[in-house]
Design a protein around this motif. Structure first.
Motif, PDB file in Angstrom:
ATOM      1  N   SER A   1       0.842  -1.205   0.000  1.00 31.14           N
ATOM      2  CA  SER A   1       0.000   0.000   0.000  1.00 31.14           C
ATOM      3  C   SER A   1       0.870   1.246   0.000  1.00 31.14           C
ATOM      4  CB  SER A   1      -0.931   0.026   1.215  1.00 31.14           C
ATOM      5  OG  SER A   1      -1.807  -1.063   1.198  1.00 31.14           O
ATOM      6  N   GLU A   2       1.925   1.236   0.809  1.00 31.93           N
ATOM      7  CA  GLU A   2       2.844   2.378   0.860  1.00 31.93           C
ATOM      8  C   GLU A   2       3.530   2.584  -0.488  1.00 31.93           C
ATOM      9  OE1 GLU A   2       5.586   2.073   4.125  1.00 31.93           O
ATOM     10  OE2 GLU A   2       3.974   1.542   5.520  1.00 31.93           O
ATOM     11  N   LEU A   3       3.942   1.491  -1.128  1.00 31.93           N
ATOM     12  CA  LEU A   3       4.581   1.584  -2.430  1.00 31.93           C
ATOM     13  C   LEU A   3       3.633   2.211  -3.455  1.00 31.93           C
ATOM     14  CD1 LEU A   3       6.841   0.888  -4.502  1.00 31.93           C
ATOM     15  CD2 LEU A   3       5.678  -1.323  -4.786  1.00 31.93           C
ATOM     16  N   VAL A   4       2.411   1.702  -3.495  1.00 29.72           N
ATOM     17  CA  VAL A   4       1.440   2.223  -4.455  1.00 29.72           C
ATOM     18  C   VAL A   4       1.168   3.700  -4.196  1.00 29.72           C
ATOM     19  CG1 VAL A   4      -0.959   2.056  -5.264  1.00 29.72           C
ATOM     20  CG2 VAL A   4       0.394  -0.024  -4.922  1.00 29.72           C
ATOM     21  N   ARG A   5       1.024   4.075  -2.937  1.00 31.71           N
ATOM     22  CA  ARG A   5       0.789   5.485  -2.604  1.00 31.71           C
ATOM     23  C   ARG A   5       1.969   6.371  -3.004  1.00 31.71           C
ATOM     24  NH1 ARG A   5      -3.001   7.443   1.164  1.00 31.71           N
ATOM     25  NH2 ARG A   5      -1.393   8.822   1.959  1.00 31.71           N
ATOM     26  N   SER A   6       3.175   5.821  -2.979  1.00 30.18           N
ATOM     27  CA  SER A   6       4.340   6.625  -3.361  1.00 30.18           C
ATOM     28  C   SER A   6       4.436   6.811  -4.874  1.00 30.18           C
ATOM     29  CB  SER A   6       5.630   5.979  -2.834  1.00 30.18           C
ATOM     30  OG  SER A   6       5.942   4.805  -3.563  1.00 30.18           O
TER      31      SER A   6
ATOM     32  N   PRO B   1      -0.475   9.539  -8.201  1.00 28.38           N
ATOM     33  CA  PRO B   1      -0.696  10.933  -7.800  1.00 28.38           C
ATOM     34  C   PRO B   1      -1.740  11.034  -6.691  1.00 28.38           C
ATOM     35  CG  PRO B   1      -1.588  10.519 -10.003  1.00 28.38           C
ATOM     36  CD  PRO B   1      -0.927   9.267  -9.560  1.00 28.38           C
ATOM     37  N   THR B   2      -1.613  12.050  -5.853  1.00 29.40           N
ATOM     38  CA  THR B   2      -2.552  12.224  -4.737  1.00 29.40           C
ATOM     39  C   THR B   2      -3.972  12.491  -5.220  1.00 29.40           C
ATOM     40  OG1 THR B   2      -1.961  14.554  -4.596  1.00 29.40           O
ATOM     41  CG2 THR B   2      -0.801  13.039  -3.130  1.00 29.40           C
ATOM     42  N   GLU B   3      -4.123  12.918  -6.465  1.00 32.12           N
ATOM     43  CA  GLU B   3      -5.452  13.175  -7.024  1.00 32.12           C
ATOM     44  C   GLU B   3      -6.168  11.888  -7.435  1.00 32.12           C
ATOM     45  OE1 GLU B   3      -2.620  14.565  -8.525  1.00 32.12           O
ATOM     46  OE2 GLU B   3      -2.713  16.350  -7.260  1.00 32.12           O
ATOM     47  N   PHE B   4      -5.466  10.763  -7.364  1.00 28.99           N
ATOM     48  CA  PHE B   4      -6.029   9.478  -7.760  1.00 28.99           C
ATOM     49  C   PHE B   4      -7.269   9.162  -6.932  1.00 28.99           C
ATOM     50  CE2 PHE B   4      -6.199   4.808  -7.524  1.00 28.99           C
ATOM     51  CZ  PHE B   4      -6.203   4.499  -8.879  1.00 28.99           C
TER      52      PHE B   4
ATOM     53  N   GLY C   1      -6.689   8.423  -0.541  1.00 28.21           N
ATOM     54  CA  GLY C   1      -6.682   8.467   0.920  1.00 28.21           C
ATOM     55  C   GLY C   1      -7.146   7.188   1.572  1.00 28.21           C
ATOM     56  N   LYS C   2      -7.891   6.372   0.867  1.00 30.30           N
ATOM     57  CA  LYS C   2      -8.416   5.140   1.447  1.00 30.30           C
ATOM     58  C   LYS C   2      -7.433   3.974   1.353  1.00 30.30           C
ATOM     59  CE  LYS C   2     -13.156   6.475   0.692  1.00 30.30           C
ATOM     60  NZ  LYS C   2     -14.410   6.195   0.035  1.00 30.30           N
ATOM     61  N   LEU C   3      -6.352   4.154   0.619  1.00 25.98           N
ATOM     62  CA  LEU C   3      -5.382   3.065   0.492  1.00 25.98           C
ATOM     63  C   LEU C   3      -4.732   2.715   1.815  1.00 25.98           C
ATOM     64  CD1 LEU C   3      -3.660   3.900  -2.898  1.00 25.98           C
ATOM     65  CD2 LEU C   3      -5.335   2.121  -2.430  1.00 25.98           C
ATOM     66  N   LEU C   4      -4.695   3.644   2.751  1.00 26.30           N
ATOM     67  CA  LEU C   4      -4.112   3.355   4.057  1.00 26.30           C
ATOM     68  C   LEU C   4      -4.998   2.464   4.913  1.00 26.30           C
ATOM     69  CD1 LEU C   4      -2.389   6.686   5.079  1.00 26.30           C
ATOM     70  CD2 LEU C   4      -1.333   4.547   4.399  1.00 26.30           C
TER      71      LEU C   4
END
Length: 80
Positions: free
Chosen positions: A39-44, A47-50, A54-57
């Motif tokens: 999840s951390e890898l994907v979030r990195s 883009p934050t606009e995806f 915010g729910k990936l955490l």
């Protein structure tokens, strides 16, 4: 995708809680993982606009609960 055209696909199509389990596919072989580091890898990467960024955490919380359940149910050899 590397220069030889090989690619790793990480998806959560089968996830019920946004990010878990992640399915990692490479060379026509797939595996599911509940590791929150994915999840951390994907979030990195995304883009934050995806959508649902915010729910990936949410996956981290689920992983911690699974981890606690496993630890709580372990039977130790010395009886403790």
């Amino acid at each position: 995708k590397n220069k030889d055209g090989n690619k790793i696909v990480i998806d959560n199509r089968n996830a019920q809680f946004y990010s878990l389990p992640w399915t990692i596919t490479y060379d026509n072989k797939s595996m599911d993982t509940y590791n929150p580091k994915i999840s951390e890898l994907v979030r990195s990467i995304i883009p934050t606009e995806f959508n649902n960024y915010g729910k990936l955490l949410g996956g981290e919380l689920i992983f911690k609960l699974i981890e606690e359940e496993i630890v709580d149910n372990l039977e130790y050899k010395n009886g403790h």
